[in-house]
Design an enzyme around this catalytic site. Structure first.
Site, short mmCIF file in Angstrom:
data_model
loop_
_atom_site.label_atom_id
_atom_site.label_comp_id
_atom_site.label_asym_id
_atom_site.label_seq_id
_atom_site.Cartn_x
_atom_site.Cartn_y
_atom_site.Cartn_z
N TYR A 1 -13.66 8.77 6.17
CA TYR A 1 -13.74 8.08 7.47
C TYR A 1 -12.53 8.53 8.26
O TYR A 1 -11.38 8.25 7.89
CB TYR A 1 -13.71 6.55 7.26
N GLU B 1 -3.61 9.77 6.52
CA GLU B 1 -2.93 8.62 5.89
C GLU B 1 -3.04 7.39 6.79
O GLU B 1 -2.24 6.45 6.66
CB GLU B 1 -1.45 8.98 5.67
N LYS C 1 -5.04 4.90 6.89
CA LYS C 1 -5.25 3.59 6.25
C LYS C 1 -4.33 3.35 5.06
O LYS C 1 -3.96 2.22 4.79
CB LYS C 1 -6.71 3.48 5.81
#
Ligand code: PLP
Length: 444
Positions: free
Chosen positions: A140, A247, A249
């Site tokens: 995602y 990075e 999330k």
């Protein structure tokens, strides 16, 4: 549903676009502090979500609040596009110092993870002269044009476009893509990319970048085998391809390292940050080679404004001064052990995996077939909410409970949340949560 919550929900249904919603339960927030959220009826919830891993330093963090008030007293808005302010240059320097790599780096600022990945995708052809990108199934990366096309989560693969972005399997030890033993899945995934994809539809000398999550979050909280990222890095070096680590999330201390890729000791060319960087305020960053971020034109008028950059600095200061990386490691290990214990008590739990304060609990109907238990996941999440715990679910099959608490959470609070999860799992197994109750909350 209490009257005030029902009334606000009714307005939400009429007035606010469904395109922005992933709803699991009827939560209407009034205020939040530390690890607790209070709704408009005064009911308090313990938070195992950090609002999609945004609130790493907790809600209403005192250090963050003081820094923001000081900046607000100077001006509510100071932009970066045609002026300059100190918080932006200071934050850029801090991010350059935090990311590994002995090469000339610069920082691009934006407002969301989507715009940061969009910018990487947009600037790559100009910087490299190459047109293709490789990304991973389950990834995602955002909801704008190129970032959406880089993504391969089931919720976002129906849009047209992205033919130059090739998606390959992510090594998933619990559900190995080629049916092999878990430990071999990284090697097989890399071999599929190098021996098949690169020799068929995607010549490596036309690949500008490979974008990857060090641990895949929305795809199902997947921790790949430890040799995956080093092998991917070696492949990138062999073919002169940029290695881009998303990075957004899992960065900023969540996994027990400042960045999740640091568990694998690789050096990315580009690091993309967002979400918790601004502690909830809209801020993203691309930390990458000068050649990349100086190529082309990609800005938003509010990009890198002083208030958001101040939030970014306060986030880094809080992580460092409150030792949140160490806490994420120790409390995260404790959380992991507790979740493993839950697994022995509940047949619904097929797998528990994670690093630090990033944990996934995969629910299955049967341990042998691993048939995903999606409805059950939605019911557990709903029941936990009723009992006072906020937790979401993710995954390609919508069956993974995602546990991403604020990094300030204590072991006592972990116990409190685990007790509620335990009760919710029992209640769902006993058929105490009806289909009708969860019907209005489609999740994703
Ligand atoms: C790994 C990753 N990258 C990018 C994004 C997009 O961030 P945003 O929603 O802030 O645009 C997300 C959002 O969940 C994400 O998880």
């Amino acid at each position: 549903m209490p009257a005030k919550v029902a009334s606000i929900f009714e307005k939400d249904k009429r007035l606010i676009a469904d395109a922005t919603k992933i709803r699991f339960f009827p939560l209407v927030v009034d205020r939040a502090d530390g690890t607790r959220i209070t709704d408009v009826e005064g009911k308090q919830y313990l938070d195992f979500t950090s609002a999609w891993a945004l609130a790493n330093t907790g809600y209403s963090n005192s250090r963050m609040r003081a820094a923001l008030i000081e900046q607000l007293n100077k001006s509510t808005f100071t932009g970066l596009v045609s002026g300059l302010h100190e918080p932006a240059v200071e934050l850029a320097q801090r991010l350059i110092d935090l990311t590994p790599g002995d090469f000339e780096k610069k920082v691009w600022f934006g407002l969301s993870g989507s715009d940061a990945n969009e910018t990487v995708g947009r600037l790559l052809p100009a910087a490299t002269g190459k047109r293709r990108i490789v990304s991973f199934i389950g990834g995602y990366h955002g909801t704008t044009g190129t970032s959406l096309n880089m993504s391969a989560h089931i919720a976002m693969t129906s849009d047209i476009g992205g033919g130059n972005i090739v998606k390959v399997p992510y090594p998933h030890p619990y559900r190995p893509p080629f049916g092999e033993a878990p430990i071999e899945c990284a090697e097989k995934a890399i071999r599929f990319l190098s021996d098949y994809i690169f020799k068929t539809i995607c010549p490596p000398d036309d690949v500008a970048a490979i974008i990857v999550e060090a641990v895949q979050s929305d795809g199902g909280d997947i921790v790949p085998p430890p040799d995956f990222l080093p092998m991917l890095e070696a492949l990138c070096r062999k073919h002169n391809i940029y290695l881009v680590l998303d990075e957004v999330k899992v960065g900023m201390g969540r996994t027990g390292e400042m960045f999740a890729f640091q568990h694998a000791d690789v050096v990315p060319d580009v690091v993309v940050l967002g979400k918790s960087l601004g502690g909830g305020l809209p801020l993203s960053a691309v930390v990458g080679p000068r050649k990349l971020v100086d190529s082309g034109f990609s800005l938003f008028t509010a990009t890198g404004n002083a208030l958001c950059c101040t939030a970014g600095l306060a986030t880094i200061n809080t992580i460092e001064q409150d030792h949140l990386i160490g806490k994420a490691r120790t409390v995260g290990d404790y959380l992991h052990t507790k979740l493993q214990t839950l697994r022995t008590d509940h047949r619904l739990i097929g797998d528990v995996r994670g690093l630090g304060m990033f944990q996934g609990v995969e629910l299955v109907k049967d341990h042998t077939s691993k048939e995903p238990a999606a409805i059950e996941a939605a019911k557990v999440v709903y029941r936990a909410f009723e009992l006072g715990l906020l937790v979401f679910y993710v995954g390609m099959f919508s069956n993974v409970l995602e546990i991403t608490p604020p990094l300030i959470m204590t072991e006592a609070e972990v116990d409190e949340g685990i007790d509620i999860l335990d009760q919710a799992l029992h209640d769902v197994a006993a058929g105490r949560v009806s289909d009708e109750l969860i019907a209005p909350f489609a999740g994703w």
